[in-house]
Design a protein around this motif. Structure first.
Motif, short mmCIF file in Angstrom:
data_model
loop_
_atom_site.label_atom_id
_atom_site.label_comp_id
_atom_site.label_asym_id
_atom_site.label_seq_id
_atom_site.Cartn_x
_atom_site.Cartn_y
_atom_site.Cartn_z
N ASN A 193 0.86 -1.18 0.00
CA ASN A 193 0.00 0.00 0.00
C ASN A 193 0.89 1.23 0.00
O ASN A 193 1.56 1.52 0.99
CB ASN A 193 -0.90 -0.01 1.24
CG ASN A 193 -1.92 -1.13 1.18
OD1 ASN A 193 -2.81 -1.11 0.34
ND2 ASN A 193 -1.78 -2.12 2.05
N THR B 124 -3.77 2.31 6.51
CA THR B 124 -3.80 0.90 6.10
C THR B 124 -3.06 -0.06 7.03
O THR B 124 -3.01 -1.25 6.77
CB THR B 124 -3.27 0.73 4.65
OG1 THR B 124 -3.83 -0.46 4.11
CG2 THR B 124 -1.76 0.65 4.57
N GLN C 259 -7.64 -3.14 11.22
CA GLN C 259 -6.93 -2.38 10.19
C GLN C 259 -7.45 -0.96 10.13
O GLN C 259 -8.66 -0.72 10.22
CB GLN C 259 -7.09 -3.04 8.82
CG GLN C 259 -6.27 -2.35 7.72
CD GLN C 259 -6.29 -3.10 6.41
OE1 GLN C 259 -7.24 -3.82 6.11
NE2 GLN C 259 -5.24 -2.94 5.62
N TYR D 99 -8.58 8.22 6.14
CA TYR D 99 -7.74 8.16 7.34
C TYR D 99 -7.62 9.55 7.98
O TYR D 99 -7.84 9.72 9.19
CB TYR D 99 -6.36 7.61 6.98
CG TYR D 99 -5.33 7.74 8.07
CD1 TYR D 99 -5.31 6.86 9.15
CD2 TYR D 99 -4.37 8.76 8.03
CE1 TYR D 99 -4.37 6.99 10.17
CE2 TYR D 99 -3.43 8.89 9.04
CZ TYR D 99 -3.43 8.00 10.10
OH TYR D 99 -2.50 8.14 11.11
N ASN E 139 -8.01 2.77 8.15
CA ASN E 139 -8.52 3.15 6.83
C ASN E 139 -7.46 2.96 5.76
O ASN E 139 -6.29 3.29 5.96
CB ASN E 139 -8.95 4.62 6.82
CG ASN E 139 -10.14 4.90 7.72
OD1 ASN E 139 -10.03 5.64 8.68
ND2 ASN E 139 -11.27 4.32 7.41
N LYS E 140 -7.87 2.44 4.61
CA LYS E 140 -6.93 2.18 3.52
C LYS E 140 -6.75 3.38 2.60
O LYS E 140 -5.75 3.47 1.89
CB LYS E 140 -7.40 0.97 2.72
CG LYS E 140 -7.42 -0.32 3.53
CD LYS E 140 -7.88 -1.50 2.71
CE LYS E 140 -6.79 -1.99 1.78
NZ LYS E 140 -7.16 -3.27 1.11
N GLU E 141 -7.71 4.30 2.59
CA GLU E 141 -7.62 5.49 1.75
C GLU E 141 -7.13 6.67 2.57
O GLU E 141 -7.61 6.90 3.69
CB GLU E 141 -8.97 5.81 1.12
CG GLU E 141 -9.52 4.70 0.24
CD GLU E 141 -8.62 4.36 -0.94
OE1 GLU E 141 -7.94 5.29 -1.44
OE2 GLU E 141 -8.58 3.18 -1.33
#
Length: 459
Positions: free
Chosen positions: A73, A331, A342, A350, A344-346
């Motif tokens: 990521n 992430t 986990q 986040y 936030n991936k974005e």
């Protein structure tokens, strides 16, 4: 302990299928959005009640250029100013998470990964470490395992001295391959001089462990070209090697679509490369830790494996099985008490969560008793290549043969194939089965059948 491996082509061909790497069990695929901040806070309370040391993982997502093979990521940018708002959010998250964990809990393990952590300048790295020390109980005696991943193209002698000053004592260098044609094919141009200058500087500054990352299965690689890379690195005798199998999954990782598939080595050639790697490293005195990792016999990982103290987490093999893992940054994944979670991936999500004063947890999974039992079995096998049924029975109050009755059919077949020996007392993985340890662990994975197509191949 016998830490040798045996390369059996027939077995590898028969068992080469997709499966997890078991940096956790259940795997990250089982995390769901029904687990959020409230559930995480409950797990932190449970963790504090149990006490014990902590491990911290920081995700620094930025890279200056894209490597086409990368499945991490990351955020590709040449604008260093993009790190400023991210660092502000990360410092805020450190304060928020640090307030929830007992300050008496010592941080025995700390890791900066990415991305490229050295994308940050020294002032930013110092700011990040100072914020961590303010809100968590970092060690002052250099006895912790404080590690960082570096790109030699982003690092020089001064950077290494600064990292040591900040408290890092272990370093991992990304390399992948020295061959110019391979480097061009994956968009990672990196010289021997850059790489070995960083390795030399790390030793001069007193880093206690040096690791080199290599990847086999990249476009245009041959057995001879990869052997040349390996020979050059072996001459510098790093403490550890991480030699990963490139998993070409362009449907999941967009950057991999820039790789020319016709230039990828055939499965047979990849096996030839892997066999060569195993022989060269063991002939050079390294021992096979498992799952792509080799280390010198006196390295902490090799010693921990012989003493039965090795553990496995999202950063790979570790000597700190007693630490709850706190993930910080976009992430990042953590393991606290009986849960995996986990962030936030974005990036925008986040930063929005942090701005609203919310922990940026967007999914997770709380383990049930069956999960914890199977995790213990898989962890023991993947770290130590053996399993004592009586220890599992005492810890979980079960009869192993009764609980895992259906699994014994697969285990018996693996025994007949020479992967392991099975007795009334336990399982012993044989040298021919160690390269296929993922397959053995998969026998105990109750989630696998419906998710297997989402994992890379074991070899």
């Amino acid at each position: 302990m016998d830490q040798s491996i045996k390369f059996d082509l027939d077995l590898i061909h028969r068992y080469d299928k997709s499966g997890p790497r078991y940096t956790s069990y259940p795997t990250a695929l089982e995390l769901h959005e029904g687990f959020g901040e409230a559930e995480y806070r409950q797990q932190i309370a449970k963790s504090n009640a149990l006490g014990g040391p902590l491990s911290l993982y920081f995700h620094i997502p930025f890279c200056d250029t894209v490597c086409f093979y990368c499945a991490c990521n990351k955020i590709i940018t040449k604008n260093r100013a993009h790190a400023v708002p991210y660092l502000d959010s990360l410092v805020q998250e450190i304060a928020m998470q640090g307030a929830l964990f007992d300050k008496s809990r010592v941080v025995n393990q700390l890791h900066w990964g990415g991305g490229t952590p050295t994308f940050l300048n020294y002032a930013q790295m110092r700011q990040l470490m100072e914020a961590t020390r303010t809100h968590f109980n970092l060690r002052d005696d250099d006895k912790g395992e404080y590690s960082i991943e570096v790109d030699p193209r982003e690092t020089n002698d001064q950077t290494i001295a600064q990292l040591r000053e900040l408290g890092f004592n272990r370093i991992s260098l990304g390399l992948q391959d020295f061959d110019p044609a391979v480097q061009k094919a994956v968009n990672r141009i990196q010289s021997k001089e850059q790489t070995f200058a960083v390795l030399d500087a790390a030793r001069q500054e007193g880093f206690r462990s040096t690791n080199i990352d290599l990847i086999y299965g990249l476009p245009l690689q041959t057995e001879q070209s990869f052997a040349a890379t390996l020979d050059q690195v072996l001459a510098y005798e790093p403490d550890r090697f991480s030699i990963f199998n490139y998993a070409h999954m362009p449907s999941r990782f967009k950057t991999q679509r820039q790789i020319v598939e016709t230039e990828l080595p055939s499965p047979a050639l990849k096996l030839d490369i892997l066999q060569m790697v195993g022989k060269k490293l063991t002939d050079a005195g390294y021992v096979y830790i498992g799952m792509d990792h080799f280390a010198k016999p006196d390295d902490e990982l090799a010693v921990a494996q012989r003493e039965g103290k090795l553990y496995r987490n999202f950063q790979g093999y570790s000597t700190h099985s007693d630490c709850d893992l706190v993930g910080l940054g976009v992430t990042s994944i953590g393991r606290v008490a009986d849960a995996y979670l986990q962030n936030n991936k974005e990036l925008d999500e986040y930063q929005s969560s942090i701005a609203e004063g919310k922990l940026p947890v967007f999914r997770g999974v709380a383990l049930d008793e069956d999960d914890k039992l199977r995790r213990a079995v898989i962890t023991q096998l993947i770290c130590h290549f053996d399993l004592d049924f009586s220890k599992i029975e005492q810890e979980f109050n079960i009869s192993f043969h009764d609980y895992f009755g259906p699994e014994f059919a697969s285990l018996n077949a693996m025994q007949n194939d020479g992967l392991l020996t099975l007795s009334d007392q336990g399982i012993q993985v044989l040298p021919a089965g160690r390269l296929l340890i993922r397959n053995i662990c998969m026998v105990f994975d109750r989630y696998l059948a419906q998710k297997q197509q989402q994992f890379s191949r074991v070899i």
